[in-house]
Scaffold this active site. Structure first.
Site, mmCIF file in Angstrom:
data_model
loop_
_atom_site.group_PDB
_atom_site.id
_atom_site.type_symbol
_atom_site.label_atom_id
_atom_site.label_comp_id
_atom_site.label_asym_id
_atom_site.label_seq_id
_atom_site.Cartn_x
_atom_site.Cartn_y
_atom_site.Cartn_z
ATOM 1 N N THR A 39 -3.929 7.448 0.237
ATOM 2 C CA THR A 39 -4.542 5.846 -0.248
ATOM 3 C C THR A 39 -5.032 5.267 1.244
ATOM 4 O O THR A 39 -5.846 4.743 1.265
ATOM 5 C CB THR A 39 -3.334 5.362 -0.735
ATOM 6 O OG1 THR A 39 -2.852 5.243 -1.562
ATOM 7 C CG2 THR A 39 -4.179 3.727 -1.062
ATOM 8 N N PHE A 77 0.996 -1.271 0.633
ATOM 9 C CA PHE A 77 0.137 -0.408 -0.471
ATOM 10 C C PHE A 77 0.570 1.638 0.166
ATOM 11 O O PHE A 77 1.735 1.193 0.747
ATOM 12 C CB PHE A 77 -0.833 -0.100 1.616
ATOM 13 C CG PHE A 77 -1.861 -0.782 1.146
ATOM 14 C CD1 PHE A 77 -2.985 -1.001 1.089
ATOM 15 C CD2 PHE A 77 -1.497 -2.290 1.166
ATOM 16 C CE1 PHE A 77 -4.044 -2.054 1.096
ATOM 17 C CE2 PHE A 77 -2.195 -2.856 1.862
ATOM 18 C CZ PHE A 77 -3.320 -3.727 1.813
ATOM 19 N N ASP A 78 0.419 2.134 -0.563
ATOM 20 C CA ASP A 78 1.303 3.581 -0.886
ATOM 21 C C ASP A 78 0.636 4.264 0.786
ATOM 22 O O ASP A 78 -0.857 3.455 0.668
ATOM 23 C CB ASP A 78 0.732 4.147 -1.518
ATOM 24 C CG ASP A 78 1.046 6.282 -1.674
ATOM 25 O OD1 ASP A 78 2.530 6.188 -1.301
ATOM 26 O OD2 ASP A 78 -0.409 6.734 -1.815
ATOM 27 N N ALA A 79 1.137 5.350 1.064
ATOM 28 C CA ALA A 79 0.328 5.691 2.315
ATOM 29 C C ALA A 79 -0.137 7.264 2.404
ATOM 30 O O ALA A 79 -1.690 6.875 2.312
ATOM 31 C CB ALA A 79 1.649 5.619 3.246
#
Length: 215
Positions: free
Chosen positions: A12, A7-9
């Site tokens: 997102t 996951f991008d933080a």
């Protein structure tokens, strides 16, 4: 189907514009504009740093972007005020479905891969009681920003999964999805604002309105 979820933080998992609440408290009627400018400059500045091969940590870029966003909006500041606002960035709010991911994806590897530094990401997770949910990979380790292919290659090596297509990379940022897809990851664009996918000649494998749509 997938052996790991990456996951991008920012944007997102965490709402970068949740800092608007603090900005409005400090700068009434300017908070929204400062927040928008802050994020725009943050992305622009790390892209420039990557293009000119002159790495600077994301916390420094975020601070410089904040200074320029405040000056652009004619908002006065001092060192104490900057520290207060940078601290607010470590308290960004997660999107409402994020805390359900461990329920929706039991027994799966959940990893953040972000341009943010560990000094930014670890407090952010702890402040939101998510430090037991995600492990962290930071672009600060190889000192190469996404969307450079070498950044995704770093994350791929750390996950130790041979086939990159068995890793699902999720981001709300089209530039990030394009970079991950170009590298070879399976990709899911989290399109909360119902935007049109840009004409990049690269398509995400999946488009989700939010993280509740994860299979």
């Amino acid at each position: 189907m997938f052996k790991a979820y990456l996951f991008d933080a920012y944007g997102t998992l965490f709402d970068v514009h949740s800092v608007t609440e603090k900005l409005e408290e400090v700068y009434p009627e300017k908070g929204h504009d400062v927040s928008q400018e802050w994020r725009k400059r943050q992305v622009h500045y790390f892209m420039i740093r990557q293009l000119i091969d002159s790495y600077q940590p994301f916390d420094q870029i975020t601070r410089h972007s904040l200074i320029d966003a405040l000056e652009f909006n004619q908002a006065e500041y001092d060192t104490g005020r900057l520290e207060e606002l940078m601290e607010a960035y470590r308290h960004l709010k997660p999107f409402e479905e994020v805390k359900r991911l461990t329920t929706n994806l039991p027994d799966h590897r959940l990893t953040i891969f972000s341009n943010g530094t560990n000094d930014m990401l670890l407090p952010l997770l702890k402040n939101n009681q998510l430090d037991q949910t995600f492990s962290i990979l930071s672009a600060d380790e190889p000192k190469i920003y996404k969307p450079d292919p070498k950044a995704y290659a770093f994350a791929h090596r750390q996950l130790e999964i041979a086939d990159p297509k068995e890793i699902l990379f999720l981001s709300s940022n089209p530039w990030d999805i394009a970079g991950a897809k170009n590298y070879g990851f399976s990709t899911a664009w989290v399109n909360r604002s119902q935007q049109k996918w840009p004409s990049l000649g690269i398509q995400p494998d999946f488009i989700y309105q939010d993280l509740n749509e994860l299979p």
